[in-house]
Motif scaffolding. Structure first.
Motif, short mmCIF file in Angstrom:
data_model
loop_
_atom_site.label_atom_id
_atom_site.label_comp_id
_atom_site.label_asym_id
_atom_site.label_seq_id
_atom_site.Cartn_x
_atom_site.Cartn_y
_atom_site.Cartn_z
N GLU A 62 -12.29 1.20 -2.70
CA GLU A 62 -12.27 3.02 -1.07
C GLU A 62 -11.30 3.69 -1.62
OE1 GLU A 62 -13.14 0.83 2.55
OE2 GLU A 62 -14.82 -0.47 2.01
N GLY A 63 -11.14 4.12 -2.98
CA GLY A 63 -9.57 4.29 -2.66
C GLY A 63 -8.12 3.81 -1.66
N HIS A 64 -8.25 2.48 -1.62
CA HIS A 64 -6.83 3.03 -0.59
C HIS A 64 -6.07 2.21 -1.64
CE1 HIS A 64 -4.53 0.60 2.00
NE2 HIS A 64 -4.67 -0.31 2.15
N PRO A 65 -4.85 2.67 -1.68
CA PRO A 65 -3.46 2.63 -2.36
C PRO A 65 -3.39 0.65 -2.82
CG PRO A 65 -3.31 3.42 -0.81
CD PRO A 65 -4.58 3.96 -1.15
N ASP A 85 -7.31 -8.90 1.44
CA ASP A 85 -7.90 -7.29 1.94
C ASP A 85 -7.43 -6.07 0.85
OD1 ASP A 85 -9.08 -9.67 4.04
OD2 ASP A 85 -7.59 -9.14 5.52
N GLY A 86 -6.45 -6.36 0.69
CA GLY A 86 -6.05 -4.95 0.44
C GLY A 86 -6.74 -5.28 -1.07
N HIS A 87 -6.71 -5.66 -2.11
CA HIS A 87 -7.31 -5.53 -2.75
C HIS A 87 -9.56 -5.40 -3.11
CE1 HIS A 87 -10.37 -7.34 -6.29
NE2 HIS A 87 -9.42 -7.24 -7.65
N ASN A 88 -9.66 -5.62 -1.98
CA ASN A 88 -10.95 -5.52 -1.63
C ASN A 88 -11.07 -4.00 -1.09
OD1 ASN A 88 -11.68 -8.91 -1.98
ND2 ASN A 88 -12.07 -8.53 0.15
N PRO A 90 4.02 7.28 -8.92
CA PRO A 90 3.50 7.62 -9.57
C PRO A 90 2.53 6.84 -10.97
CG PRO A 90 5.74 7.50 -9.87
CD PRO A 90 5.89 7.66 -8.95
N ARG A 91 3.07 5.60 -10.75
CA ARG A 91 2.26 4.72 -11.87
C ARG A 91 2.11 3.41 -11.14
NH1 ARG A 91 7.16 4.01 -16.59
NH2 ARG A 91 7.56 5.87 -16.76
N ARG A 92 0.76 2.46 -11.96
CA ARG A 92 0.26 1.47 -11.21
C ARG A 92 1.50 0.79 -11.46
NH1 ARG A 92 -5.61 1.01 -15.08
NH2 ARG A 92 -6.85 3.14 -14.14
N VAL A 93 0.63 -0.35 -9.90
CA VAL A 93 2.03 -0.78 -10.17
C VAL A 93 1.24 -2.81 -10.35
CG1 VAL A 93 2.64 -2.70 -7.85
CG2 VAL A 93 2.93 -0.27 -7.95
N SER A 152 1.34 -1.58 0.22
CA SER A 152 -0.07 0.29 0.26
C SER A 152 1.07 1.73 -0.26
CB SER A 152 -0.94 -0.24 1.42
OG SER A 152 -1.91 -0.96 0.89
N GLU A 153 1.67 1.35 1.11
CA GLU A 153 2.64 2.19 1.07
C GLU A 153 3.52 2.81 -0.78
OE1 GLU A 153 4.47 5.80 2.64
OE2 GLU A 153 2.88 4.99 2.65
N TRP A 154 3.66 1.21 -1.14
CA TRP A 154 4.52 1.69 -2.31
C TRP A 154 4.12 2.39 -3.62
CZ3 TRP A 154 6.84 -3.37 -5.30
CH2 TRP A 154 7.68 -3.07 -6.81
N CYS A 155 2.95 2.10 -3.43
CA CYS A 155 1.41 2.29 -4.35
C CYS A 155 0.95 3.38 -3.97
CB CYS A 155 0.41 1.52 -4.49
SG CYS A 155 0.51 -0.24 -5.22
#
Length: 455
Positions: free
Chosen positions: A94-97, A87-90, A60-63, A53-56
């Motif tokens: 909601e805007g979670h990177p 969990d990260g994908h779900n 500036p680009r999609r990971v 999440s922190e990396w994304c």
């Protein structure tokens, strides 16, 4: 991936994050695309998801994340990593990177990791971390034309040519399995250096080196052989018997097919000749350690191989070690075949080659010994000796008639006039071990003269 982390979730997360950082550092990317240094320091069990999440958030680009050899994760560490990915994908809507896509690469379908992690394969739970797959893909086999095209690209780039016979031999050995196609070419090119033309004989030598070296791909497959699900499928193939009709066997077939060990799911047979050889070599390794005979002593003065003497030596070996080796062999139903193949491999493989054919339901294993030697005029010749292995089991009739008919067809296909039929007697009323090993002459339905060995 690093070695398996088992149930140590913190260690698994550290290994994964270290691998990600190392891969990014080698990429040559600009600073703004690299992962944060240090990673966020959070509670073990959530570090991997928090780090992604922190990396994304910074990037500036999609990971898009590729995790190769996901098989290296096992137990709780696998469950934890998959849960954090789910969990990260779900949370993304909601805007979670989080990474846009994640690709998990391994030998198995993700549903099979549930078993590896101690879960029940039959139980379904929508919230399970094993239900996060959008699509499961298996790398397909090459076609013959694609193999020729791939090798031609090498020729165009280097001038080093594969003969048509060499390409045909690659097809025969690999049955178009992609990793093997590339590995054979690499091994051949590596050894032949700047030689202009690569022949079928050099491909054969490359196959031997590849098997002896137990390259990573082959070693990974071999490690599966002692899994109960794999053994349930492979054992009847080696023994030539019919597999189980248990309902769960279909799942086992699919699992072993996904591993790449078998071809198709209707008929049950090993995927290609290289795998056929690797399986028997690995399973027969214990037996080979018992073989003390000197392979050089079986070479006749004219350079040919002394097969009759080998059979006589096997009788002595069988009487002394057969009972113990059968008892120790995990693949109990195929023990006789494994033991004789190991004996042959130990004594033939130094100067010759063994070709093996076996499949579930055939009730036999066919073997061709190919022994190159120099003729009286200096010409290169190949001695060929065919054998068929049968097992006489409890409550069955003597397999001699069927064996002679089957061997007749095998010899016809090989255009040979003689052969050897070996019948292993595994009935409770079989002769004592010290009395086994009788030779006799027999004839096939077409009149070919056969040596029959009963052990």
């Amino acid at each position: 991936m690093k070695p398996p982390a088992g149930d140590d979730v913190g260690w698994a997360e550290s290994l994964l994050l270290d691998s990600l950082r190392e891969a990014a550092a080698r990429s040559g990317w600009p600073e703004e695309l690299l992962p944060p240094d240090p990673w966020p320091q959070v509670t073990p069990g959530s570090r991997f998801g928090a780090a992604l999440s922190e990396w994304c958030r910074r990037c500036p680009r999609r990971v898009v994340l590729f995790l190769d050899e996901i098989d290296a994760l096992q137990g709780n560490s696998l469950v934890s990593i998959l849960s954090q990915l789910r969990d990260g994908h779900n949370a993304r809507p909601e805007g979670h990177p989080f990474p846009t896509s994640v690709v998990l690469c391994g030998l198995r379908d993700l549903r099979d990791y549930k078993v590896a992690s101690g879960g029940e394969p039959s139980r379904s739970n929508p919230a399970s971390p094993f239900n996060i797959v959008a699509k499961s893909l298996r790398l397909g086999d090459f076609t013959t034309d694609q193999i020729a095209e791939l090798y031609d690209q090498h020729t165009q780039a280097t001038g080093q040519e594969f003969t048509k016979d060499a390409v045909d031999r690659v097809f025969e050995l690999t049955q178009e399995q992609p990793w093997l196609v590339n590995a054979l070419a690499f091994e051949t090119i590596l050894q032949m250096g700047k030689t202009i033309t690569i022949t079928a004989g050099q491909v054969e030598d490359a196959k031997e080196r590849l098997i002896r070296a137990r390259a990573t791909h082959l070693d990974t497959l071999v490690a599966r052989l002692r899994e109960p699900r794999v053994e349930r499928v492979i054992e009847p193939i080696l023994a030539g018997t019919w597999p189980s009709t248990d309902m769960s066997f279909d799942d086992d077939i699919s699992y072993v097919h996904d591993l790449g060990l078998i071809r198709g799911t209707g008929g049950v047979e090993i995927a290609n000749p290289i795998y056929r050889e690797v399986l028997l070599r690995v399973l027969g390794a214990r037996t080979e350690r018992f073989v003390r005979a000197d392979p050089r002593s079986f070479v006749l003065p004219d350079g040919r191989f002394d097969l009759p003497r080998l059979l006589q030596e096997f009788v002595v070996f069988w009487r002394e070690h057969g009972e113990v080796l059968i008892r120790q062999e995990g693949y109990h139903e195929a023990a006789c075949q494994i033991i004789l193949m190991a004996f042959l491999h130990r004594l033939v493989n130094g100067g010759g080659h063994l070709d093996r054919e076996y499949a579930a339901g055939t009730k036999r294993l066919d073997v061709l010994v190919r022994w190159p030697y120099t003729g009286p005029e200096g010409e290169r010749l190949v001695q060929r000796e065919a054998m068929e292995l049968k097992v006489w089991r409890a409550s069955e009739n003597d397999p001699k008639p069927d064996g002679l008919a089957q061997l007749d067809r095998y010899l016809d296909r090989l255009t040979l006039t003689t052969g050897v039929l070996v019948i292993f007697d595994r009935r409770p009323e079989a002769p004592s071990w010290k009395e086994r090993g009788g030779f006799e002459q027999a004839a096939t339905p077409s009149g070919r003269q056969i040596t029959l060995l009963r052990v």
